[in-house]
Scaffold this motif. Structure first.
Motif, PDB file in Angstrom:
ATOM      1  N   LYS A 125     104.703  58.920  55.888  1.00 51.67           N
ATOM      2  CA  LYS A 125     104.949  60.363  55.905  1.00 51.67           C
ATOM      3  C   LYS A 125     104.194  61.072  57.025  1.00 51.67           C
ATOM      4  N   ASP A 146     103.148  42.008  48.047  1.00 46.76           N
ATOM      5  CA  ASP A 146     102.963  43.442  47.838  1.00 46.76           C
ATOM      6  C   ASP A 146     101.829  43.660  46.851  1.00 46.76           C
ATOM      7  N   THR A 156     101.495  55.434  53.745  1.00 45.37           N
ATOM      8  CA  THR A 156     102.079  56.771  53.920  1.00 45.37           C
ATOM      9  C   THR A 156     101.373  57.576  55.004  1.00 45.37           C
ATOM     10  N   ASN A 174     111.308  59.116  55.634  1.00 41.59           N
ATOM     11  CA  ASN A 174     110.397  59.943  54.838  1.00 41.59           C
ATOM     12  C   ASN A 174     109.336  60.651  55.680  1.00 41.59           C
ATOM     13  N   THR A 228     103.330  47.922  52.787  1.00 39.38           N
ATOM     14  CA  THR A 228     104.591  48.524  52.342  1.00 39.38           C
ATOM     15  C   THR A 228     104.425  49.868  51.640  1.00 39.38           C
ATOM     16  N   GLN A 229     103.188  50.226  51.239  1.00 41.24           N
ATOM     17  CA  GLN A 229     102.961  51.525  50.612  1.00 41.24           C
ATOM     18  C   GLN A 229     102.242  52.504  51.552  1.00 41.24           C
ATOM     19  N   SER A 267     104.080  47.431  59.138  1.00 36.22           N
ATOM     20  CA  SER A 267     105.152  47.441  58.134  1.00 36.22           C
ATOM     21  C   SER A 267     104.837  46.532  56.954  1.00 36.22           C
ATOM     22  N   CYS A 284     108.189  51.080  58.713  1.00 36.88           N
ATOM     23  CA  CYS A 284     107.239  51.611  57.724  1.00 36.88           C
ATOM     24  C   CYS A 284     107.965  52.684  56.908  1.00 36.88           C
ATOM     25  N   HIS A 285     108.745  52.246  55.943  1.00 40.76           N
ATOM     26  CA  HIS A 285     109.706  53.123  55.265  1.00 40.76           C
ATOM     27  C   HIS A 285     109.064  54.244  54.471  1.00 40.76           C
ATOM     28  N   ASN A 286     107.825  54.081  54.024  1.00 43.30           N
ATOM     29  CA  ASN A 286     107.180  55.108  53.210  1.00 43.30           C
ATOM     30  C   ASN A 286     106.264  56.026  54.024  1.00 43.30           C
ATOM     31  N   THR A 294      96.001  54.098  46.555  1.00 40.96           N
ATOM     32  CA  THR A 294      96.611  54.819  45.448  1.00 40.96           C
ATOM     33  C   THR A 294      95.524  55.193  44.442  1.00 40.96           C
ATOM     34  N   THR A 313      97.270  53.003  51.053  1.00 40.64           N
ATOM     35  CA  THR A 313      98.248  54.039  51.421  1.00 40.64           C
ATOM     36  C   THR A 313      97.897  54.756  52.718  1.00 40.64           C
TER      37      THR A 313
END
Length: 797
Positions: free
Chosen positions: A136, A35, A112, A158, A109-110, A106, A132-134, A81, A88
């Motif tokens: 948006k 990460d 969005t 999310n 991990t950041q 995936s 891809c949990h984050n 970021t 991101t």
């Protein structure tokens, strides 16, 4: 003193605790290492390799992703970021990407934001995206992704924006959306192949504001909770049953409600007036009956009201006059009949009034509809209006469409005073008289549609002053006279008109009726538009209309000598089916935006100017005229020519083999030009056309496979009928050729006798003509015995 056994037991316990701790440290260290910005760059380089393997010839901006060239966060299409520690966002919109989706997003991990829209990505959506949990914002629109939607593992909790529009995704979505609803604000699934029910799939989406499900195959009842959205569009599905009044009870936040193109029935509830923020209400193309709800008149924010193609009562509520912001009113195809309702003449606020297809017979004058002060577009086509065209119309009109009625008499010269007019369609009426010269003052005119009337006289030279006129159709009238050179100036500079349209910021710029207009104004046989016509449905008509109206380039146009051309506006000139005569002026080369030229079924004569080879044509039809002389070799330079018809003329001389270079040509006809001679190439584009493209040309020499076609006695089973048909075709062709040959023989015999008589009378200046006798006899011999019909003719005689 501690015994060794106790120490051993303690060491054993410590070791048993140490091993999991070390494993934890190892796993943690690996996770931290994975990460990081370095690990993100490795994933992106793997993504780049995936893209390059599927796109070896046209790399996009990702081609610049290199670790030694610049920092990862400075790579094109990549965002990080604020401190630059993690990736991101990825934006590769319109980057000429094809192939399947990358299946390891995936690992970022950041991540969005992911936008891969407007490419040609295929395959199906991989399960990896669900991890891809984050994420948006996910936009995969305008691709060719298929398969079924499989974002159902709950990993995208999310997600706020989901855009999968304009793809080929199919199947049910009921198992997907409850798991995506935690944070979802925008859901666009339009223009796919989704099916199944939608009546309860968004119940748990607390933050949902915009839902677009247009042009799918959803069926059953509508979702009852749509009133809490801002936009809800389900146009072009198979939804049915009634719209209940209870669906509008309570708080309503809707600004756009589009239910068009479904199978809803019954009366539409007046409780829609609870939606006081509504800007657009589109009910077009359903089976609504009863009265138009008068309560709609209380929605002061309403700007677009589309009620066409239903079965509403012809009584128009007076309350609709209270809609002070109403711009677009469509009540087409409700079969109102009778006189045009008087109330329409009081909609002084309306700019677009669409009333086509209502079987009206009168009321144009009594309704005062033609003098509405703000009217920009009036469509009264496909009705039963008769009598003379009204001379006095609103000077604010941009589009006046009166086609497919029963109007008769002259075209009023006053129409030439509408300086802002961009489209005039009077086609398919019973109009007589001449085309007014006053039309030459219409410098903003883009379309002039006068086809299928009984107009006579010349095409006025003044039309050449219409510098924006790209599309002229006067086919199937009784026009006569010459093709004046001044006409070739038309359409020379449409840019000012397009600029006006681009600057306009109308909230509602299009509505129903675009498909009808586009299909009428774009000839079906016009190759540059065929793709658009094949896909024309309500989904695309509005956007296509706006593109053309604003002069945006949507069709490829190839300049002479170019195989691949730029996108440009394609104009056409439709003069077919008249009595026009004289020669085509050489100045036609000035019409640089002309892609279609149809002069067929007239009386044009003389040589075809070689300058025609300077036009970016894709369609050229000169059939059934009196053109003579040699076919210009320069036509072979129009590499994008797809349809060429020179049949039934008097062309002569050597057949231009340069036509064999027209590799895009799909239709070709040079039949019945009997004075053309030469050899048809046995290879290349011309060899792909059958005998029907060359009939009635006895002096042409055909490839051997032309001669042998139809003479193959194949004894295989199932081919007897085909052989019979071929023999019938040969019989008909032989009879035609026999008649032509004997008429030609008669001509030669008469000419020969005449020469011999003159020689017998000892005419000194006639003796040089004796040399032609041998030429006559040679031509006759070649005509009768060197083409594919000779054996058939001998047999028939």
């Amino acid at each position: 003193m501690v015994s060794p056994g106790i120490i051993a037991d303690a060491d054993s316990k410590s070791l048993s605790l140490l091993v999991p701790f070390l494993l934890f440290l190892l796993i943690t260290a690996t996770s931290v290492t994975g990460d990081s910005l370095d690990s993100d760059s490795q994933v992106l380089l793997s993504f780049k390799s995936h893209l390059e393997s599927w796109n070896p010839t046209e790399p996009g901006m990702y081609n610049e992703w290199e670790t030694g060239k610049q920092e990862v966060c400075q790579w094109p299409g990549i965002t990080c970021t604020p401190e630059g520690s993690r990736v991101t966002g990825i934006n590769l919109r319109d980057s000429t990407i094809s192939g399947p989706l990358f299946s390891n997003f995936s690992s970022l991990t950041q991540l969005t934001f992911l936008d891969l829209s407007s490419n040609t990505i295929g395959g199906s959506i991989p399960d990896d995206l669900s991890r891809c949990h984050n994420l948006k914002h996910l936009n995969l629109s305008h691709n060719i992704i298929g398969g079924e939607l499989s974002l159902s593992s709950g990993g995208l909790s999310n997600l706020e924006v989901l855009d999968l529009s304009v793809n080929k995704i199919s199947g049910d979505v009921r198992s997907t959306f409850p798991t995506l609803c935690n944070s979802l604000v925008v859901a666009n699934l339009s223009t796919n192949n989704f099916s199944g029910r939608i009546d309860d799939i968004f119940n748990e989406c607390r933050y949902l504001k915009h839902v677009d499900l247009r042009y799918n195959r959803f069926s059953g009842e509508i979702w009852a909770g749509f009133r809490r959205l801002v936009q809800f569009s389900v146009s072009g599905n198979r939804l049915s049953r009634n719209i209940s009044a209870s669906m509008f009870r309570g708080n309503c936040n809707l600004q756009v409600l589009d239910l068009s193109g479904n199978e809803f029935v019954g009366e539409f509830p007046g409780q829609v007036s609870n939606c006081q923020n509504l800007n657009v209400l589109d009910l077009w193309g359903n089976k609504f009956t009863g009265n138009i709800p008068g309560e709609i008149g209380s929605i002061s924010s309403l700007r677009g009201l589309h009620l066409g193609n239903n079965m509403f009562s012809r009584d128009i509520p007076e309350t609709l006059l209270n809609l002070s912001n109403l711009v677009y009113l469509d009540l087409s195809r409700n079969n109102f009949g009778g006189e045009l309702q008087e109330i329409f003449g009081r909609f002084t606020q309306v700019k677009y009034l669409v009333l086509y297809g209502n079987s009206y017979v009168g009321g144009i004058y009594s309704s005062n509809i033609l003098t509405l002060p703000n009217l920009s577009r009036l469509d009264l086509s496909y009705n039963n209006f008769s009598g003379r065209l009204p001379p006095q119309v609103s000077q604010s009109l941009t589009f006046l469409i009166l086609a497919f009625n029963n109007f008769s008499g002259d075209i009023p010269y006053e129409y030439g005073n509408m300086r802002g007019l961009q489209g005039l369609d009077l086609s398919s009426n019973r109009l007589t008289g001449s085309i007014p010269a006053s039309f030459g003052k219409l410098r903003s005119l883009l379309w002039l549609m006068l086809a299928n009337n009984s107009l006579s006289g010349e095409i006025p030279r003044e039309i050449g002053n219409c510098s924006s006129l790209l599309w002229l159709n006067v086919a199937n009238n009784q026009l006569s006279g010459r093709f004046h050179p001044e006409l070739t100036n038309m359409g020379s500079n449409p840019t000012p008109t397009f600029e006006v349209n681009r600057r306009k910021r109308d909230y509602i710029v299009a509505g129903s009726g675009e498909c009808l207009v586009m299909k009428r104004w774009i000839p079906a046989e016009f190759p540059p538009f065929i793709f658009g016509l094949e896909s024309l449905a309500k989904r695309s008509c509005r956007s296509l209309w706006e593109h053309v109206r604003k002069g945006k380039c949507i069709f490829p146009v190839c300049p002479p000598g170019s195989v691949v051309g730029p996108l440009d506006i394609s104009g056409y000139l439709q003069l077919s089916g008249n009595k026009l005569s004289g020669e085509v002026p050489a100045s036609i080369s000035q019409m640089k935006k002309l892609s279609m030229l149809h002069l067929g079924f007239n009386e044009f004569e003389g040589k075809l100017p070689v300058e025609i080879g300077e036009l970016p044509l894709v369609f050229l039809n000169l059939t059934r005229n009196k053109f003579s002389g040699q076919i210009p070799q320069e036509i072979g330079n129009i590499y994008n020519l797809q349809n060429l018809d020179l049949s039934y003329n008097n062309f002569s001389g050597n057949f231009p083999t340069s036509l064999n270079e027209l590799n895009e040509m799909s239709k070709f006809n040079i039949s019945y030009n009997p004075l053309i001679y030469g050899v048809i190439p046995s290879r290349g584009q011309l060899a792909t056309f059958g005998k029907e493209s060359f009939l009635g040309n006895p002096l042409l020499q055909f490839p051997s496979f032309f001669i042998q076609s139809g003479n193959n006695n194949n004894t295989s089973s199932g081919e007897g009928d085909n052989n019979g048909r071929e023999e019938e075709e040969d019989d008909e062709a032989a009879i035609d050729m026999l008649a032509f040959c004997w008429s030609t023989v008669l001509f030669y015999v008469v000419a020969l006798i005449g020469i011999l008589v003159l020689v017998y009378l000892d005419c000194p200046w006639c003796r040089p003509w004796l040399g032609l006798v041998d030429a006559f006899m040679a031509s006759l011999k070649r005509m009768l015995f060197s083409n594919r019909y000779s054996s058939v003719i001998k047999e028939k005689t």
